[in-house]
Design a protein around this motif. Structure first.
Motif, PDB file in Angstrom:
ATOM      1  N   ILE B 224       0.826  -1.206   0.000  1.00 14.02           N
ATOM      2  CA  ILE B 224       0.000   0.000   0.000  1.00 14.02           C
ATOM      3  C   ILE B 224       0.861   1.257   0.000  1.00 14.02           C
ATOM      4  O   ILE B 224       2.054   1.232   0.322  1.00 14.02           O
ATOM      5  CB  ILE B 224      -0.979   0.013   1.191  1.00 14.02           C
ATOM      6  CG1 ILE B 224      -0.226  -0.111   2.533  1.00 14.02           C
ATOM      7  CG2 ILE B 224      -2.004  -1.085   1.058  1.00 14.02           C
ATOM      8  CD1 ILE B 224      -1.114   0.122   3.730  1.00 14.02           C
ATOM      9  N   THR B 225       0.238   2.373  -0.361  1.00 12.62           N
ATOM     10  CA  THR B 225       0.971   3.634  -0.518  1.00 12.62           C
ATOM     11  C   THR B 225       1.138   4.356   0.810  1.00 12.62           C
ATOM     12  O   THR B 225       1.931   5.277   0.921  1.00 12.62           O
ATOM     13  CB  THR B 225       0.214   4.545  -1.491  1.00 12.62           C
ATOM     14  OG1 THR B 225      -1.130   4.669  -1.035  1.00 12.62           O
ATOM     15  CG2 THR B 225       0.244   4.000  -2.896  1.00 12.62           C
ATOM     16  N   LEU B 226       0.378   3.926   1.805  1.00 13.43           N
ATOM     17  CA  LEU B 226       0.434   4.615   3.092  1.00 13.43           C
ATOM     18  C   LEU B 226       1.682   4.239   3.892  1.00 13.43           C
ATOM     19  O   LEU B 226       2.169   3.106   3.789  1.00 13.43           O
ATOM     20  CB  LEU B 226      -0.786   4.256   3.933  1.00 13.43           C
ATOM     21  CG  LEU B 226      -2.075   5.026   3.685  1.00 13.43           C
ATOM     22  CD1 LEU B 226      -3.156   4.479   4.579  1.00 13.43           C
ATOM     23  CD2 LEU B 226      -1.879   6.521   3.956  1.00 13.43           C
ATOM     24  N   GLY B 227       2.160   5.204   4.712  1.00  8.78           N
ATOM     25  CA  GLY B 227       3.251   4.931   5.635  1.00  8.78           C
ATOM     26  C   GLY B 227       2.701   4.967   7.047  1.00  8.78           C
ATOM     27  O   GLY B 227       1.605   4.461   7.294  1.00  8.78           O
ATOM     28  N   GLU B 228       3.431   5.675   7.922  1.00  9.18           N
ATOM     29  CA  GLU B 228       2.993   5.698   9.313  1.00  9.18           C
ATOM     30  C   GLU B 228       1.757   6.590   9.514  1.00  9.18           C
ATOM     31  O   GLU B 228       1.489   7.493   8.702  1.00  9.18           O
ATOM     32  CB  GLU B 228       4.134   6.168  10.211  1.00  9.18           C
ATOM     33  CG  GLU B 228       4.509   7.611   9.982  1.00  9.18           C
ATOM     34  CD  GLU B 228       5.591   8.093  10.938  1.00  9.18           C
ATOM     35  OE1 GLU B 228       6.221   9.099  10.617  1.00  9.18           O
ATOM     36  OE2 GLU B 228       5.796   7.454  11.997  1.00  9.18           O
ATOM     37  N   LYS B 229       1.058   6.318  10.598  1.00  6.42           N
ATOM     38  CA  LYS B 229      -0.113   7.126  10.952  1.00  6.42           C
ATOM     39  C   LYS B 229       0.183   7.783  12.300  1.00  6.42           C
ATOM     40  O   LYS B 229       0.505   7.096  13.262  1.00  6.42           O
ATOM     41  CB  LYS B 229      -1.337   6.220  11.052  1.00  6.42           C
ATOM     42  CG  LYS B 229      -2.620   6.980  11.302  1.00  6.42           C
ATOM     43  CD  LYS B 229      -3.826   6.060  11.098  1.00  6.42           C
ATOM     44  CE  LYS B 229      -4.099   5.229  12.342  1.00  6.42           C
ATOM     45  NZ  LYS B 229      -5.275   4.380  12.194  1.00  6.42           N
ATOM     46  N   LEU B 245      -0.885  22.173   7.370  1.00  5.50           N
ATOM     47  CA  LEU B 245      -0.347  20.856   7.756  1.00  5.50           C
ATOM     48  C   LEU B 245      -0.411  19.874   6.576  1.00  5.50           C
ATOM     49  O   LEU B 245       0.525  19.117   6.328  1.00  5.50           O
ATOM     50  CB  LEU B 245      -1.168  20.316   8.943  1.00  5.50           C
ATOM     51  CG  LEU B 245      -0.647  19.084   9.679  1.00  5.50           C
ATOM     52  CD1 LEU B 245       0.771  19.312  10.221  1.00  5.50           C
ATOM     53  CD2 LEU B 245      -1.561  18.750  10.855  1.00  5.50           C
ATOM     54  N   ARG B 246      -1.510  19.926   5.850  1.00  2.68           N
ATOM     55  CA  ARG B 246      -1.693  19.038   4.687  1.00  2.68           C
ATOM     56  C   ARG B 246      -0.643  19.317   3.606  1.00  2.68           C
ATOM     57  O   ARG B 246      -0.296  18.445   2.826  1.00  2.68           O
ATOM     58  CB  ARG B 246      -3.090  19.246   4.086  1.00  2.68           C
ATOM     59  CG  ARG B 246      -4.121  18.370   4.746  1.00  2.68           C
ATOM     60  CD  ARG B 246      -5.453  18.388   4.033  1.00  2.68           C
ATOM     61  NE  ARG B 246      -6.498  18.002   4.987  1.00  2.68           N
ATOM     62  CZ  ARG B 246      -7.454  18.781   5.439  1.00  2.68           C
ATOM     63  NH1 ARG B 246      -7.556  20.032   4.987  1.00  2.68           N
ATOM     64  NH2 ARG B 246      -8.323  18.352   6.320  1.00  2.68           N
ATOM     65  N   GLU B 247      -0.169  20.574   3.591  1.00  2.00           N
ATOM     66  CA  GLU B 247       0.770  20.961   2.536  1.00  2.00           C
ATOM     67  C   GLU B 247       2.213  20.563   2.842  1.00  2.00           C
ATOM     68  O   GLU B 247       3.087  20.690   1.997  1.00  2.00           O
ATOM     69  CB  GLU B 247       0.684  22.487   2.335  1.00  2.00           C
ATOM     70  CG  GLU B 247      -0.557  22.877   1.550  1.00  2.00           C
ATOM     71  CD  GLU B 247      -0.824  24.374   1.590  1.00  2.00           C
ATOM     72  OE1 GLU B 247      -0.079  25.095   2.288  1.00  2.00           O
ATOM     73  OE2 GLU B 247      -1.791  24.790   0.945  1.00  2.00           O
ATOM     74  N   LEU B 248       2.434  20.053   4.055  1.00  2.00           N
ATOM     75  CA  LEU B 248       3.798  19.645   4.416  1.00  2.00           C
ATOM     76  C   LEU B 248       4.240  18.473   3.530  1.00  2.00           C
ATOM     77  O   LEU B 248       3.420  17.618   3.167  1.00  2.00           O
ATOM     78  CB  LEU B 248       3.846  19.222   5.889  1.00  2.00           C
ATOM     79  CG  LEU B 248       3.751  20.328   6.937  1.00  2.00           C
ATOM     80  CD1 LEU B 248       3.667  19.718   8.333  1.00  2.00           C
ATOM     81  CD2 LEU B 248       4.968  21.247   6.864  1.00  2.00           C
ATOM     82  N   PRO B 249       5.518  18.353   3.206  1.00  2.00           N
ATOM     83  CA  PRO B 249       5.965  17.261   2.327  1.00  2.00           C
ATOM     84  C   PRO B 249       5.786  15.883   3.007  1.00  2.00           C
ATOM     85  O   PRO B 249       6.025  15.761   4.207  1.00  2.00           O
ATOM     86  CB  PRO B 249       7.448  17.573   2.098  1.00  2.00           C
ATOM     87  CG  PRO B 249       7.842  18.533   3.152  1.00  2.00           C
ATOM     88  CD  PRO B 249       6.611  19.272   3.552  1.00  2.00           C
ATOM     89  N   GLY B 250       5.335  14.906   2.229  1.00  2.25           N
ATOM     90  CA  GLY B 250       5.174  13.521   2.736  1.00  2.25           C
ATOM     91  C   GLY B 250       3.855  13.256   3.424  1.00  2.25           C
ATOM     92  O   GLY B 250       3.534  12.104   3.765  1.00  2.25           O
ATOM     93  N   GLY B 266       2.945   9.332   3.642  1.00  4.08           N
ATOM     94  CA  GLY B 266       3.208   8.488   2.477  1.00  4.08           C
ATOM     95  C   GLY B 266       4.205   7.415   2.833  1.00  4.08           C
ATOM     96  O   GLY B 266       4.895   7.484   3.855  1.00  4.08           O
ATOM     97  N   LYS B 267       4.265   6.361   2.008  1.00  2.00           N
ATOM     98  CA  LYS B 267       5.157   5.240   2.289  1.00  2.00           C
ATOM     99  C   LYS B 267       6.618   5.701   2.335  1.00  2.00           C
ATOM    100  O   LYS B 267       7.043   6.506   1.507  1.00  2.00           O
ATOM    101  CB  LYS B 267       4.970   4.188   1.206  1.00  2.00           C
ATOM    102  CG  LYS B 267       5.471   2.838   1.604  1.00  2.00           C
ATOM    103  CD  LYS B 267       4.850   1.754   0.798  1.00  2.00           C
ATOM    104  CE  LYS B 267       5.568   1.580  -0.517  1.00  2.00           C
ATOM    105  NZ  LYS B 267       4.987   0.479  -1.303  1.00  2.00           N
ATOM    106  N   LEU B 293       2.433   2.078  12.603  1.00  2.00           N
ATOM    107  CA  LEU B 293       2.687   1.634  11.229  1.00  2.00           C
ATOM    108  C   LEU B 293       1.362   1.148  10.634  1.00  2.00           C
ATOM    109  O   LEU B 293       0.432   0.833  11.373  1.00  2.00           O
ATOM    110  CB  LEU B 293       3.721   0.519  11.232  1.00  2.00           C
ATOM    111  CG  LEU B 293       5.151   0.992  11.531  1.00  2.00           C
ATOM    112  CD1 LEU B 293       6.057  -0.189  11.762  1.00  2.00           C
ATOM    113  CD2 LEU B 293       5.694   1.868  10.388  1.00  2.00           C
ATOM    114  N   PRO B 294       1.218   1.034   9.329  1.00  2.00           N
ATOM    115  CA  PRO B 294      -0.055   0.589   8.767  1.00  2.00           C
ATOM    116  C   PRO B 294      -0.410  -0.827   9.225  1.00  2.00           C
ATOM    117  O   PRO B 294       0.470  -1.663   9.423  1.00  2.00           O
ATOM    118  CB  PRO B 294       0.169   0.618   7.262  1.00  2.00           C
ATOM    119  CG  PRO B 294       1.505   1.141   7.019  1.00  2.00           C
ATOM    120  CD  PRO B 294       2.221   1.331   8.301  1.00  2.00           C
ATOM    121  N   THR B 295      -1.705  -1.090   9.403  1.00  2.00           N
ATOM    122  CA  THR B 295      -2.183  -2.420   9.802  1.00  2.00           C
ATOM    123  C   THR B 295      -2.763  -3.123   8.574  1.00  2.00           C
ATOM    124  O   THR B 295      -2.917  -2.515   7.515  1.00  2.00           O
ATOM    125  CB  THR B 295      -3.290  -2.306  10.857  1.00  2.00           C
ATOM    126  OG1 THR B 295      -4.379  -1.613  10.251  1.00  2.00           O
ATOM    127  CG2 THR B 295      -2.832  -1.574  12.096  1.00  2.00           C
TER     128      THR B 295
END
Lengths: 389, 310
Positions: B224-229, B245-250, B266-267, B293-295
């Motif tokens: 998946i494309t997601l990284g940490e939450k 905050l949304r505009e921050l990189p990653g 992002g991953k 981490l993603p579940t």
């Protein structure tokens, strides 16, 4: 044989509810046995009835004394005061049914060939009095004959002769013409009622085991094992057959205990054979019910409907002769009807020729047909269920 | 390969319960079959065991074709059903003995195996109890003991922890790990992703009778494309700050729900420090902060667009 052993354990777990049916049945059977036995005694044994007689003799001669002794054999004498009121009361309250008065000079009149009569007062329509009439007629007519033909004989000699002539008796044995010993006997009722008990016991026992085994997850677990499906089914069938055979044997044994006399007849063999075939049929039906039903709660309702229903319409509780022809026609679609019909024919069987047995075997074959049909159907349903599961 | 399933199709009328399902389960692994209720996990197990006929496909167990009559294969399989499948009329001991007796004829050996199974599920003190007297957790343990007493090479557990208290659940999961350590291959179906994640060496995620993803948990998460939450407990943050905050990189997404700020990265990115700096710079008060981490649920969510427990 783990499946077989498990079935036996399940049967034992259910023994209480099963034995309840047996106990109720036996209580009914014993009650019936008592009533039928007493009825049988009434019709098959003979004992002479004795009338209650008040004999008032206004003279005392050797002949009247001889008469008193002779009459005592067939009557019970009741002593009454010789007053009209007392005699009437005794008759009214049935203390006596016959009052006989020997008038003064009666003996002399008889010996001289006269026609003097004794006075009698009786309770109307009393059958016992007929015996007294016969005895009176017999004694005094014979006395007249002796007096006429042996005029020189003394009164004592005449009495002696009369005593000798009247001492003969005829033993009576009632034997109804062509009537089987088992007709209307306890055994007949017992084997008829057996239809109800066997149905209840077998449906309760066999269906319970089948429902437990057919629970989806349990049956899957069994069929996941290396034990062959055929072996599992064979063990199940064997256990059910053993249970059916034991139940049948116990119930038949009770019949032997309660009416061992009937076991001396040939008829009982046919009763036993008929009940064995019926047991096989109900076992198959129970196997089928076990394959159809899904839970034990529904079983007792189904058990009651399937045991009581056919028994009521097939003549188990009420003889088939009293049932409406439409009801009997419907009943003929149940094995119980044919079982009861065979029982009725077996009970009256006096000859054991093929022509007498043909109708009985015909009924048995039909019951056997039901057994095969139920069993085949349950095998098909069982297999289909396994595939669908 | 212990189990090889190829293009398995099972239909119930119009409904396609298994849609060309293919699986390969290797010896010695704990294989997880994960999916929401109704995804076809139990149907797959029943078809694999030949308890259900199927419309199409192949099933091989221990390298041999599995059929209802494959008794030599069945000898080495242990099955623990989703529902407790024991006899109410038998005690705990008798139940285990009966099911073990379907596999092992030797009485002495069976006795030893039953004792071992009793000890394994810690039911020694309940051996004379009837199932009615047992709690849900103990019943589940009895259910497991009945399935594993004969020491099978392959154990299939179909949602064995449904409606079980946490203590019993942990015992069951520990037991499964021990069985695997003793050499048994485990097939474990569940809709509890935490269990599957904790237990299984390889996982297949199913939905609508199809395999939608398979691999180790790391491999699945890598799909998946997601990284940490990152979750931050915060009381006040305005809309403008959220946009920044949304505009921050990653950063992939930012949500503020129930006084909690959920930031998904992002991953391959690590944004915890960046987020903390942002909160300090903008003087946003916060309480606890934690990173996950993603579940597998995230994996399922990303692939199917719905939660595992939907």
């Amino acid at each position: 044989m783990p499946v077989f052993k498990l079935c036996m354990k399940i049967f034992l777990k259910n023994w209480l509810s099963i034995s309840l049916y047996v106990a109720i049945f036996l209580a009914i059977a014993i009650m019936i046995s008592m009533s039928t036995m007493s009825e049988q005694n009434k019709s098959s044994s003979f004992s002479q009835e004795k009338a209650k007689v008040a004999l008032i003799s206004e003279e005392k001669t050797p002949l009247t004394e001889g008469f008193r002794q002779e009459l005592a054999k067939s009557s019970d004498f009741v002593k009454l005061p010789d007053r009209t009121e007392a005699l009437q009361d005794a008759l009214f309250f049935r203390n006596v049914t016959y009052i006989l008065r020997i008038p003064k000079g009666f003996t002399e009149d008889v010996l001289n060939g006269g026609s003097m009569q004794m006075e009698k007062t009786v309770v109307p329509n009393s059958t016992e009095n007929a015996y007294v009439d016969i005895n009176v007629e017999q004694y005094w007519n014979m006395a007249r004959i002796y007096a006429k033909h042996e005029p020189k004989a003394s009164e004592q000699q005449v009495v002696k002769q009369l005593k000798k002539n009247l001492s003969g008796s005829t033993p009576v044995t009632i034997k109804a013409h062509e009537r089987a010993q088992t007709a209307n006997s306890f055994s007949m009722y017992y084997f008829n009622f057996l239809a109800y008990t066997l149905s209840a016991v077998l449906i309760m026992g066999i269906s319970t085991v089948m429902i437990v085994f057919n629970k989806r997850d349990l049956s899957r677990r069994n069929f996941c094992s290396p034990m062959r499906a055929r072996s599992i089914n064979t063990q199940l069938i064997l256990a059910n057959l053993l249970f059916a055979a034991i139940s049948w044997a116990i119930l038949v044994a009770f019949c032997f205990l309660l009416d061992s006399k009937s076991f001396a007849t040939q008829n009982i063999l046919f009763f036993i054979m008929n009940s064995a075939i019926f047991t096989a049929c109900i076992s198959s039906l129970s196997y089928l019910i076990g394959n159809l039903l899904k839970n034990l709660n529904a079983m007792s309702a189904v058990c009651n409907v399937l045991t009581l229903g056919p028994c009521f319409i097939s003549g188990v509780f009420v003889p088939q002769e009293f049932l409406n022809s439409t009801v009997l026609k419907i009943a003929s679609f149940t094995p119980t009807y044919w079982y009861v019909q065979a029982n009725a024919k077996i009970a009256t069987l006096t000859h054991f020729e093929w022509s007498d047995l043909e109708a009985i075997f015909y009924s048995m074959v039909i019951v056997l047909g039901f057994a095969i049909a139920f069993f085949a159907l349950s095998l098909v349903i069982g297999k289909r269920k396994r595939l669908i599961n | 390969m212990i189990i090889h399933v190829k293009n398995l199709v099972k239909r119930f009328g119009e409904l396609v319960a298994l849609d060309h399902l293919s699986l390969d389960i290797k010896e010695g692994e704990i294989f997880g079959l994960l999916g929401p209720n109704g995804s076809g996990k139990s149907t797959a197990i029943n078809c694999i065991l030949s308890l259900l006929s199927y419309d199409k496909g192949e099933v091989e167990i221990f390298g041999k074709k599995m059929t209802p009559d494959a008794y030599d294969i069945k000898r080495d399989i242990g099955i623990v059903m989703q529902n407790v499948a024991v006899f109410e009329e038998l005690t705990v001991y008798e139940n285990i003995d009966y099911f073990c007796g379907l596999y092992v004829r030797n009485k002495a050996e069976r006795k030893r195996l039953v004792e071992e199974a009793l000890a394994f599920v810690e039911l020694e003190d309940f051996r004379k109890f009837y199932p009615k007297k047992l709690s849900g957790g103990l019943l589940r343990r009895l259910n497991i003991a009945c399935g594993i007493a004969h020491k099978p090479k392959l154990i299939i557990l179909d949602e064995p922890t449904v409606a079980v208290d946490p203590q019993s659940r942990n015992k069951i999961l520990e037991g499964i790990e021990r069985l695997n350590a003793q050499g048994a291959t485990i097939v474990y179906t569940s809709h509890y992703m935490e269990e599957v994640e904790q237990l299984c060496t390889r996982i297949v995620i199913m939905d609508k009778g199809r395999v939608i993803a398979s691999g180790t948990k790391e491999e699945l998460k890598a799909m998946i494309t997601l990284g940490e939450k990152i979750t931050v407990e915060t009381f006040s943050i305005d809309e403008e700050q959220l946009i920044k905050l949304r505009e921050l990189p990653g950063i992939v997404s930012v949500e503020h729900v129930d006084k909690r700020l959920i930031i998904k990265s992002g991953k391959g990115t690590n944004n915890l420090e960046t987020v903390l700096d942002f909160l300090k710079t903008h003087e946003i008060g916060f309480g606890r902060i934690y990173s996950e981490l993603p579940t597998l649920n995230d994996v399922f969510l990303e692939i199917t667009g719905k939660q595992l427990r939907d």
